[in-house]
Design a protein around this motif. Structure first.
Motif, mmCIF file in Angstrom:
data_model
loop_
_atom_site.group_PDB
_atom_site.id
_atom_site.type_symbol
_atom_site.label_atom_id
_atom_site.label_comp_id
_atom_site.label_asym_id
_atom_site.label_seq_id
_atom_site.Cartn_x
_atom_site.Cartn_y
_atom_site.Cartn_z
ATOM 1 N N ASP A 158 0.873 -1.169 0.000
ATOM 2 C CA ASP A 158 0.000 0.000 0.000
ATOM 3 C C ASP A 158 0.912 1.222 0.000
ATOM 4 O O ASP A 158 1.959 1.229 0.663
ATOM 5 C CB ASP A 158 -0.877 0.020 1.246
ATOM 6 C CG ASP A 158 -2.008 -0.986 1.173
ATOM 7 O OD1 ASP A 158 -2.982 -0.712 0.461
ATOM 8 O OD2 ASP A 158 -1.888 -2.045 1.820
ATOM 9 N N VAL A 159 0.523 2.254 -0.741
ATOM 10 C CA VAL A 159 1.350 3.461 -0.823
ATOM 11 C C VAL A 159 0.550 4.647 -0.284
ATOM 12 O O VAL A 159 -0.618 4.850 -0.647
ATOM 13 C CB VAL A 159 1.813 3.747 -2.260
ATOM 14 C CG1 VAL A 159 2.675 5.008 -2.308
ATOM 15 C CG2 VAL A 159 2.604 2.558 -2.814
ATOM 16 N N PHE A 160 1.202 5.406 0.593
ATOM 17 C CA PHE A 160 0.618 6.598 1.198
ATOM 18 C C PHE A 160 1.555 7.770 0.927
ATOM 19 O O PHE A 160 2.750 7.579 0.696
ATOM 20 C CB PHE A 160 0.458 6.406 2.715
ATOM 21 C CG PHE A 160 -0.385 5.232 3.098
ATOM 22 C CD1 PHE A 160 -1.726 5.403 3.410
ATOM 23 C CD2 PHE A 160 0.149 3.950 3.131
ATOM 24 C CE1 PHE A 160 -2.515 4.311 3.765
ATOM 25 C CE2 PHE A 160 -0.635 2.854 3.479
ATOM 26 C CZ PHE A 160 -1.964 3.042 3.788
ATOM 27 N N ILE B 36 4.243 0.301 2.142
ATOM 28 C CA ILE B 36 4.264 -0.556 3.323
ATOM 29 C C ILE B 36 3.547 -1.870 3.051
ATOM 30 O O ILE B 36 2.500 -1.895 2.397
ATOM 31 C CB ILE B 36 3.646 0.155 4.549
ATOM 32 C CG1 ILE B 36 3.754 -0.699 5.809
ATOM 33 C CG2 ILE B 36 2.219 0.575 4.281
ATOM 34 C CD1 ILE B 36 3.352 0.030 7.089
ATOM 35 N N SER B 37 4.146 -2.963 3.519
ATOM 36 C CA SER B 37 3.519 -4.285 3.435
ATOM 37 C C SER B 37 3.725 -5.009 4.753
ATOM 38 O O SER B 37 4.791 -4.903 5.377
ATOM 39 C CB SER B 37 4.103 -5.102 2.279
ATOM 40 O OG SER B 37 5.521 -5.182 2.376
ATOM 41 N N ARG B 38 2.723 -5.745 5.182
ATOM 42 C CA ARG B 38 2.774 -6.442 6.462
ATOM 43 C C ARG B 38 3.617 -7.710 6.362
ATOM 44 O O ARG B 38 3.682 -8.362 5.324
ATOM 45 C CB ARG B 38 1.365 -6.814 6.928
ATOM 46 C CG ARG B 38 0.496 -5.634 7.273
ATOM 47 C CD ARG B 38 -0.889 -6.047 7.705
ATOM 48 N NE ARG B 38 -0.876 -6.968 8.837
ATOM 49 C CZ ARG B 38 -1.892 -7.095 9.691
ATOM 50 N NH1 ARG B 38 -2.973 -6.337 9.540
ATOM 51 N NH2 ARG B 38 -1.831 -7.950 10.677
ATOM 52 N N ALA C 110 0.227 5.545 7.624
ATOM 53 C CA ALA C 110 0.350 4.247 6.966
ATOM 54 C C ALA C 110 0.225 3.098 7.959
ATOM 55 O O ALA C 110 -0.535 2.141 7.734
ATOM 56 C CB ALA C 110 1.689 4.165 6.234
ATOM 57 N N VAL C 111 0.967 3.167 9.066
ATOM 58 C CA VAL C 111 0.910 2.099 10.069
ATOM 59 C C VAL C 111 -0.503 2.030 10.673
ATOM 60 O O VAL C 111 -1.056 0.944 10.890
ATOM 61 C CB VAL C 111 1.972 2.334 11.167
ATOM 62 C CG1 VAL C 111 1.807 1.338 12.307
ATOM 63 C CG2 VAL C 111 3.375 2.227 10.566
ATOM 64 N N ASN C 112 -1.085 3.191 10.922
ATOM 65 C CA ASN C 112 -2.447 3.248 11.454
ATOM 66 C C ASN C 112 -3.435 2.577 10.507
ATOM 67 O O ASN C 112 -4.318 1.822 10.934
ATOM 68 C CB ASN C 112 -2.838 4.710 11.671
ATOM 69 C CG ASN C 112 -4.230 4.881 12.260
ATOM 70 O OD1 ASN C 112 -4.517 4.410 13.350
ATOM 71 N ND2 ASN C 112 -5.098 5.562 11.516
ATOM 72 N N ALA C 113 -3.277 2.819 9.205
ATOM 73 C CA ALA C 113 -4.212 2.254 8.230
ATOM 74 C C ALA C 113 -3.993 0.757 8.040
ATOM 75 O O ALA C 113 -4.957 -0.023 8.054
ATOM 76 C CB ALA C 113 -4.053 2.978 6.895
ATOM 77 N N VAL D 148 -2.705 6.475 -1.586
ATOM 78 C CA VAL D 148 -2.704 6.765 -3.034
ATOM 79 C C VAL D 148 -2.548 5.531 -3.892
ATOM 80 O O VAL D 148 -2.581 5.605 -5.105
ATOM 81 C CB VAL D 148 -1.623 7.813 -3.385
ATOM 82 C CG1 VAL D 148 -1.973 9.174 -2.806
ATOM 83 C CG2 VAL D 148 -0.229 7.382 -2.918
ATOM 84 N N HIS D 149 -2.346 4.359 -3.261
ATOM 85 C CA HIS D 149 -2.245 3.117 -4.068
ATOM 86 C C HIS D 149 -2.536 1.916 -3.178
ATOM 87 O O HIS D 149 -1.880 1.728 -2.167
ATOM 88 C CB HIS D 149 -0.846 2.986 -4.645
ATOM 89 C CG HIS D 149 -0.606 1.657 -5.323
ATOM 90 N ND1 HIS D 149 -1.342 1.220 -6.394
ATOM 91 C CD2 HIS D 149 0.303 0.667 -5.063
ATOM 92 C CE1 HIS D 149 -0.884 0.037 -6.773
ATOM 93 N NE2 HIS D 149 0.094 -0.317 -5.982
#
Length: 383
Positions: A21-23, A56-58, A135-138, A382-383
Motif C-alpha cells: 500500500d502506498v501513502f 508498506i507491506s505487512r 500508513a501504520v495506522n491504516a 494513493v495506491h
C-alpha cells in the motif's frame, strides 16, 4: 496513482517481493505565524504539492525493514525492541513506530521516498512522520484520527529527535486541503479552512541551501525564553497561561526592562499572533498588498528580535523587496537557513528567479534553488 507512487510501489515490490500500500504526506508552507504554535497562538499553514511517500507491506513475524530510496540505505528493527540508530532519516520512522508499537504486533517492510527538500523549512520531517503514522495506522487498523496522529508526530520530535516543536507541521501535513489554508488555534486545536485566492500572484520559495548548526539549540532556547516571559507575566497577571493571553501593554508592565531577552522574544510572539488574524482578514478582503507588508514585518521581527535569521536569508529578502512585482517576502521555518517565502506576480517569476539566483551565487558561492508551489492535498492513501 501518480508517477512517484508507482515508482515507490515498483521498487518496494522488487526489494521485498510484496505489493505495498502506498501513502503520501505533504510538506507545508506557513503563510504567517512563526514560533506562535508552541506559545498557544494561531498559525496559518497550507499543504504543498511536494510529498513524502511510504510503501508498506505487512509481515507475519516481528521484523521491521526500512528502505530509503533517497539515501539507498536499509535499516532493520523489531516491533519489541525499537532503538534509535545512526541513520537519522530512520529515527523519524522508528520514533513513530515505537510510539505506536503497543497497539500492533506484526512487523512490516517500508519503502520511503520524498521530494520535499530537506532542510528547506518545508517540514520534510513532519511529512515523513505523518506519512508513517498514517500508513501504520491504516495497515494495522489502529483507529487513530488525524489529530491524534499529528500529536504522535509531535511526541516523536520531542522524545526521539530532541526538538520541542509545536504541532503545526504535523497538523498541516495531515489536514491539508487543495487550494485551502488552515487557521489553527494551537491552544485548543480548533481549525478552519478558507480558500486562498492569489489571482495574478503565486508563492515562490527560494532555498538558501544553507543550514547553520545553531538551528535546533536556538529553537529550544527561544522556547525557554518565551516560557520565562510567561512566568514573569504571571507574577502580575495570574490569568496568563501563555503568550496567547498577553498584550504588549501587559508585557511592558510585567517586564519593565525592554532589553531583557524574555521581553524581546515574548513581544515578537505577541505581535506575530496579532499578524495572523490580520492576514486572515486581508486574505478575505483580497488585500494581497497588505498581506505582503505583514510578511515583511514578520521577517524583520525574526531577524532583529527573535534572532533566528542568517545573512543568506536576509540578503534574499532585502534583494527582492526592491521589485514592485513582489508584494512580500520573509524567512520561513525554524530559522538559520532554509527558504524564503515570496509572493510574486506570475508574469515576473521567471525573471526574478534568474536575477536573484545570479546575484546570490555571485555573493555567497552557493547555488540557489527555487520552487513555485501550489497548495496540495493532505496525507492520503494513493495506491
Amino acid at each position: 496513482m501518480d508517477n512517484i507512487a508507482n515508482k515507490v510501489a515498483t521498487i518496494h515490490t522488487q526489494r521485498f517481493d510484496q505489493e505495498p500500500d502506498v501513502f503520501r504526506s505533504p510538506g507545508r508552507i506557513n503563510i504567517i505565524g512563526e514560533h506562535t504554535d508552541y506559545n498557544e497562538g494561531f498559525v496559518l499553514p497550507a499543504a504543498i504539492d511536494r510529498y513524502v511517500y511510504i510503501g508498506i507491506s505487512r509481515r507475519v513475524d516481528n521484523l521491521i525493514k526500512l528502505y530509503s530510496i533517497n539515501f539507498d540505505k536499509i535499516v532493520y528493527s523489531t516491533v519489541e525492541l525499537i532503538e534509535m540508530q545512526e541513520e537519522q532519516w530512520a529515527n523519524y520512522i522508528l520514533g513513530i513506530c515505537k510510539l505506536l508499537a503497543p497497539t500492533y504486533s506484526h512487523g512490516f517492510e517500508m519503502t520511503v521516498y520524498g521530494d520535499v527538500p530537506i532542510g528547506a523549512g518545508l517540514s520534510s520531517s513532519a511529512a515523513l512522520e505523518s506519512a508513517v503514522g498514517y500508513a501504520v495506522n491504516a495497515v494495522f487498523a489502529l483507529g487513530y484520527d488525524r489529530m491524534q496522529l499529528a500529536q504522535i508526530g509531535q511526541q516523536c520530535e520531542h522524545q526521539f529527535i530532541g526538538v520541542r516543536c509545536g504541532i503545526m507541521d504535523q497538523f498541516a501535513s495531515l489536514h491539508g486541503r487543495l487550494n485551502q489554508v488552515m487557521k489553527l488555534d494551537c491552544r485548543n486545536l480548533d481549525y478552519s479552512y478558507f480558500p486562498l485566492e492569489l489571482g495574478d500572484y503565486e508563492f515562490v520559495l527560494l532555498n538558501t541551501n544553507v543550514s547553520h548548526s545553531l538551528a535546533s539549540s536556538a529553537y529550544n532556547d527561544r522556547r525557554s525564553q518565551c516560557e520565562t516571559g510567561v512566568a514573569q507575566l504571571q507574577m502580575r497577571y495570574p490569568e496568563v497561561h501563555s503568550l496567547r493571553d498577553a498584550s504588549v501593554e501587559m508585557l511592558d508592565l510585567a517586564i519593565p526592562d525592554p532589553s531583557e531577552q524574555s521581553y524581546i522574544k515574548s513581544r515578537f510572539v505577541i505581535e506575530e499572533i496579532q499578524r495572523v488574524s490580520k492576514v486572515c482578514d486581508y486574505l478575505n478582503e483580497g488585500a494581497l498588498d497588505k498581506v505582503g507588508e505583514l510578511m515583511y514585518a514578520t521577517h524583520r521581527g525574526l531577524k532583529e528580535a527573535y534572532e533566528v535569521s542568517c545573512p543568506e536569508l536576509d540578503y534574499l529578502v532585502d534583494y527582492i523587496r526592491e521589485y514592485p512585482e513582489v508584494l512580500g517576502a520573509r524567512m520561513m521555518g525554524g530559522g538559520f537557513g532554509g527558504c524564503t517565502l515570496n509572493l510574486v506576480k506570475k508574469t515576473f517569476v521567471a525573471e526574478l528567479i534568474e536575477r536573484v539566483s545570479k546575484a546570490y551565487e555571485s555573493l555567497f558561492g552557493i547555488a540557489l534553488d527555487s520552487y513555485v508551489v501550489k497548495l496540495g492535498e493532505g496525507t492520503a492513501h494513493v495506491h
